[in-house]
Design an enzyme around this catalytic site. Sequence first.
Site, PDB file in Angstrom:
ATOM      1  N   ASP A  93     -13.862  78.724  76.309  1.00  0.00           N
ATOM      2  CA  ASP A  93     -13.241  79.528  75.327  1.00  0.00           C
ATOM      3  C   ASP A  93     -12.524  78.736  74.438  1.00  0.00           C
ATOM      4  O   ASP A  93     -12.370  77.619  74.593  1.00  0.00           O
ATOM      5  CB  ASP A  93     -12.523  80.523  76.529  1.00  0.00           C
ATOM      6  CG  ASP A  93     -11.492  79.508  77.075  1.00  0.00           C
ATOM      7  OD1 ASP A  93     -10.725  80.382  77.941  1.00  0.00           O
ATOM      8  OD2 ASP A  93     -11.236  78.370  76.767  1.00  0.00           O
ATOM      9  N   SER A  94     -12.306  79.526  73.476  1.00  0.00           N
ATOM     10  CA  SER A  94     -11.516  78.760  72.246  1.00  0.00           C
ATOM     11  C   SER A  94     -10.412  78.647  72.303  1.00  0.00           C
ATOM     12  O   SER A  94      -9.721  78.221  71.607  1.00  0.00           O
ATOM     13  CB  SER A  94     -12.177  79.476  70.670  1.00  0.00           C
ATOM     14  OG  SER A  94     -11.481  80.763  70.781  1.00  0.00           O
ATOM     15  N   GLY A  95      -9.849  78.860  73.462  1.00  0.00           N
ATOM     16  CA  GLY A  95      -8.482  78.556  74.007  1.00  0.00           C
ATOM     17  C   GLY A  95      -7.518  79.513  73.285  1.00  0.00           C
ATOM     18  O   GLY A  95      -6.305  79.208  73.309  1.00  0.00           O
ATOM     19  N   PHE A  97      -6.256  82.050  74.318  1.00  0.00           N
ATOM     20  CA  PHE A  97      -5.426  82.575  75.114  1.00  0.00           C
ATOM     21  C   PHE A  97      -4.265  81.451  75.227  1.00  0.00           C
ATOM     22  O   PHE A  97      -3.073  81.595  75.209  1.00  0.00           O
ATOM     23  CB  PHE A  97      -6.103  82.740  76.590  1.00  0.00           C
ATOM     24  CG  PHE A  97      -5.256  83.524  77.339  1.00  0.00           C
ATOM     25  CD1 PHE A  97      -4.713  82.807  78.572  1.00  0.00           C
ATOM     26  CD2 PHE A  97      -4.772  84.843  76.876  1.00  0.00           C
ATOM     27  CE1 PHE A  97      -3.896  83.624  79.442  1.00  0.00           C
ATOM     28  CE2 PHE A  97      -3.851  85.438  78.052  1.00  0.00           C
ATOM     29  CZ  PHE A  97      -3.533  84.818  79.237  1.00  0.00           C
ATOM     30  N   ASP A 147     -10.459  84.976  68.347  1.00  0.00           N
ATOM     31  CA  ASP A 147      -9.901  86.194  68.529  1.00  0.00           C
ATOM     32  C   ASP A 147      -8.560  86.302  68.775  1.00  0.00           C
ATOM     33  O   ASP A 147      -7.817  85.268  68.993  1.00  0.00           O
ATOM     34  CB  ASP A 147     -10.632  87.227  69.783  1.00  0.00           C
ATOM     35  CG  ASP A 147     -10.005  86.578  71.209  1.00  0.00           C
ATOM     36  OD1 ASP A 147      -9.740  85.546  71.180  1.00  0.00           O
ATOM     37  OD2 ASP A 147     -10.191  87.512  71.984  1.00  0.00           O
ATOM     38  N   GLN A 191     -11.317  93.411  71.852  1.00  0.00           N
ATOM     39  CA  GLN A 191     -10.203  93.955  72.311  1.00  0.00           C
ATOM     40  C   GLN A 191      -9.712  95.267  71.969  1.00  0.00           C
ATOM     41  O   GLN A 191     -10.674  95.969  72.462  1.00  0.00           O
ATOM     42  CB  GLN A 191      -9.368  92.903  70.988  1.00  0.00           C
ATOM     43  CG  GLN A 191      -9.462  91.387  71.307  1.00  0.00           C
ATOM     44  CD  GLN A 191      -8.709  90.762  72.391  1.00  0.00           C
ATOM     45  OE1 GLN A 191      -7.834  91.534  72.991  1.00  0.00           O
ATOM     46  NE2 GLN A 191      -9.164  89.529  72.808  1.00  0.00           N
ATOM     47  N   ASP A 268     -13.771  84.334  85.125  1.00  0.00           N
ATOM     48  CA  ASP A 268     -13.404  82.951  85.058  1.00  0.00           C
ATOM     49  C   ASP A 268     -12.037  83.228  85.411  1.00  0.00           C
ATOM     50  O   ASP A 268     -11.353  84.340  85.009  1.00  0.00           O
ATOM     51  CB  ASP A 268     -13.508  82.124  83.942  1.00  0.00           C
ATOM     52  CG  ASP A 268     -12.388  82.414  83.026  1.00  0.00           C
ATOM     53  OD1 ASP A 268     -12.511  83.565  82.044  1.00  0.00           O
ATOM     54  OD2 ASP A 268     -11.495  81.908  82.883  1.00  0.00           O
ATOM     55  N   CYS A 306     -17.060  78.464 107.140  1.00  0.00           N
ATOM     56  CA  CYS A 306     -17.305  77.757 105.775  1.00  0.00           C
ATOM     57  C   CYS A 306     -17.770  76.229 105.959  1.00  0.00           C
ATOM     58  O   CYS A 306     -17.537  75.473 106.815  1.00  0.00           O
ATOM     59  CB  CYS A 306     -15.759  77.565 105.205  1.00  0.00           C
ATOM     60  SG  CYS A 306     -15.875  76.700 103.569  1.00  0.00           S
ATOM     61  N   CYS A 308     -17.933  73.814 103.688  1.00  0.00           N
ATOM     62  CA  CYS A 308     -17.240  72.879 103.021  1.00  0.00           C
ATOM     63  C   CYS A 308     -16.850  71.818 103.773  1.00  0.00           C
ATOM     64  O   CYS A 308     -16.495  71.761 104.906  1.00  0.00           O
ATOM     65  CB  CYS A 308     -16.338  73.253 102.007  1.00  0.00           C
ATOM     66  SG  CYS A 308     -14.474  73.416 102.805  1.00  0.00           S
ATOM     67  N   CYS A 311     -13.540  72.070 105.776  1.00  0.00           N
ATOM     68  CA  CYS A 311     -13.513  72.964 106.918  1.00  0.00           C
ATOM     69  C   CYS A 311     -14.554  72.100 108.033  1.00  0.00           C
ATOM     70  O   CYS A 311     -14.301  72.560 109.014  1.00  0.00           O
ATOM     71  CB  CYS A 311     -14.141  74.219 106.568  1.00  0.00           C
ATOM     72  SG  CYS A 311     -12.996  75.328 105.797  1.00  0.00           S
ATOM     73  N   HIS A 337     -12.526  73.469  98.937  1.00  0.00           N
ATOM     74  CA  HIS A 337     -12.697  74.626 100.005  1.00  0.00           C
ATOM     75  C   HIS A 337     -12.700  75.909  98.943  1.00  0.00           C
ATOM     76  O   HIS A 337     -13.609  76.807  99.122  1.00  0.00           O
ATOM     77  CB  HIS A 337     -11.442  74.935 100.862  1.00  0.00           C
ATOM     78  CG  HIS A 337     -11.548  76.152 101.661  1.00  0.00           C
ATOM     79  ND1 HIS A 337     -12.568  76.446 102.550  1.00  0.00           N
ATOM     80  CD2 HIS A 337     -10.930  77.180 101.371  1.00  0.00           C
ATOM     81  CE1 HIS A 337     -12.482  77.700 103.001  1.00  0.00           C
ATOM     82  NE2 HIS A 337     -11.318  78.066 102.282  1.00  0.00           N
TER      83      HIS A 337
HETATM   84  C1  6JX Z   1      -8.951  82.530  70.312  1.00  0.00           C
HETATM   85  C2  6JX Z   1      -9.846  82.115  71.018  1.00  0.00           C
HETATM   86  C3  6JX Z   1     -10.798  83.089  71.520  1.00  0.00           C
HETATM   87  O1  6JX Z   1     -11.252  82.570  72.701  1.00  0.00           O
HETATM   88  C4  6JX Z   1     -10.712  83.081  73.923  1.00  0.00           C
HETATM   89  O2  6JX Z   1     -10.581  82.183  74.761  1.00  0.00           O
HETATM   90  N1  6JX Z   1      -9.983  84.204  73.811  1.00  0.00           N
HETATM   91  C5  6JX Z   1      -9.716  84.717  74.688  1.00  0.00           C
HETATM   92  N2  6JX Z   1      -9.284  84.187  75.978  1.00  0.00           N
HETATM   93  C6  6JX Z   1      -8.832  84.970  77.098  1.00  0.00           C
HETATM   94  C7  6JX Z   1      -8.240  84.431  78.033  1.00  0.00           C
HETATM   95  C8  6JX Z   1      -7.831  85.062  79.171  1.00  0.00           C
HETATM   96  N3  6JX Z   1      -7.457  84.759  80.330  1.00  0.00           N
HETATM   97  C9  6JX Z   1      -6.768  86.066  80.638  1.00  0.00           C
HETATM   98  N4  6JX Z   1      -6.160  86.143  82.025  1.00  0.00           N
HETATM   99  C10 6JX Z   1      -5.825  84.891  82.876  1.00  0.00           C
HETATM  100  N5  6JX Z   1      -6.979  87.133  80.027  1.00  0.00           N
HETATM  101  C11 6JX Z   1      -7.578  86.413  79.002  1.00  0.00           C
HETATM  102  C12 6JX Z   1      -7.918  87.116  77.633  1.00  0.00           C
HETATM  103  C13 6JX Z   1      -8.206  86.481  76.789  1.00  0.00           C
HETATM  104  C14 6JX Z   1      -8.647  86.974  75.590  1.00  0.00           C
HETATM  105  O3  6JX Z   1      -8.607  88.191  75.165  1.00  0.00           O
HETATM  106  N6  6JX Z   1      -9.306  86.226  74.740  1.00  0.00           N
HETATM  107 ZN    ZN Z   2     -14.099  75.392 103.549  1.00  0.00          ZN
END
Ligand code: 6JX
Ligand code: ZN
Length: 374
Positions: A93-95, A97, A147, A191, A268, A306, A308, A311, A337
């Site tokens: 994810d481009s980070g 968030f 985004d 969005q 994720d 489990c 693992c 366990c 675990h």
């Molecule tokens: C600008 C770079 C685009 O790449 C992104 O990663 N964009 C993005 N990541 C998210 C990650 C999230 N984690 C949660 N909850 C733990 N909600 C999230 C919502 C987003 C989101 O709306 N966008």
């Molecule tokens: Zn386990």
Amino acid sequence: MNVPGTFTLGPGDGNARTGCLTTAHGDVETPIFMPVGTQGTVKSLCPTDLHDLKAQIILGNTYHLYLRPGDELVAKLGGLHRFMGWDGPILTDSGGFQVFSLSGLRQIAEEGVTFSSHIDGSRHLFSPEKVIAIQQNLGSDIMMVLDECVPYGADRAYTEKSLALTTRWARRCRQAHPGGHRGQLLFGIVQGGFFKDLRAESAAQLLEIGFDGYALGGLSVGESREEMYDILGDATPLLPADRPRYLMGVGAPRDLLAGMAAGIDMFDCVLPTRNARNGTLFTFQGKVNIKRAEYREDDTPLDPTCPCYACQTFSKAYLRHLYVARELLSYRLNTLHNLTFFSIMMERARQAIRDGRFAAFRAEMEAVYPTDEE
Ligand SMILES: C=CCOC(=O)Nc1nc2cc3[nH]c(NC)nc3cc2c(=O)[nH]1
Ligand SMILES: [Zn+2]
């Protein structure tokens, strides 16, 4: 081997569905939970551990890897797969968030997001083109567009303006990565905050641009469960049924079940790995807080069902001791675990969907993971 991006649907049960997504580093069975490896490692685990617990795809984070050790360096050293020794699929994810939550002083403009590094305060610009170039350097199998993750509670005017910018950025990302580039896939991110008509607008605009998969962003950002489920139920069917649907940042067991019931294919969340480090363990008999005194002399395994290593080898008393003593092995065993639990839960969910008994499986899991808990 299919062409990367091929998504083949298997049997479904209501809106829940099974499928198989082909990436340049292998196939991913859906619905799937993706362990988070923010800085090029799923904290405390080796790639061999991930294979042992049948992890199929992991997450890397563009923001973190760009800042440290640097995407150019990773590219020079052969890309993220070789750098971290993981030969399976990676989604980055481009980070965005993290950019919004970790770094201070972030500014949003047409060009992109300017932010301060949480490491040394240096200023950086994430433009759509830059975010694509970073993920190309990392060599991720699934890239995410740039985004704006709209903050919870944003008003309609702000959300509408942000949505339009996010769509322009998505278009620029697609232009910077027209597809086919080394089999690297590109997902769009829907969005629109908690406004159903804006969600529909966002989905339609992304569809018109065309992506290999579609994520629901802007959720699990502080809203209540019912607010998330309301948008989830309304927005998921708007995403093309023949492409993977990814619910970002979700979630706890009951949220995964709700997401699958709505037709989500990919998830994720840091919950299993983060909770492992604070001693909260997931079992098929419910959650266990391993630090509790009641486990001090408990010679039984954490979860007798489990497979693992934790366990199969150790008692709750020993796991509690390691945690209380802040021993490093505690993080490793607890993480092994928890990710094994999430992996087995998703395998059972896929089988329940194939067998047409997903509702019963969901009810069975929800009896053990009640509503009021995380
Ligand atoms: C600008 C770079 C685009 O790449 C992104 O990663 N964009 C993005 N990541 C998210 C990650 C999230 N984690 C949660 N909850 C733990 N909600 C999230 C919502 C987003 C989101 O709306 N966008
Ligand atoms: Zn386990």
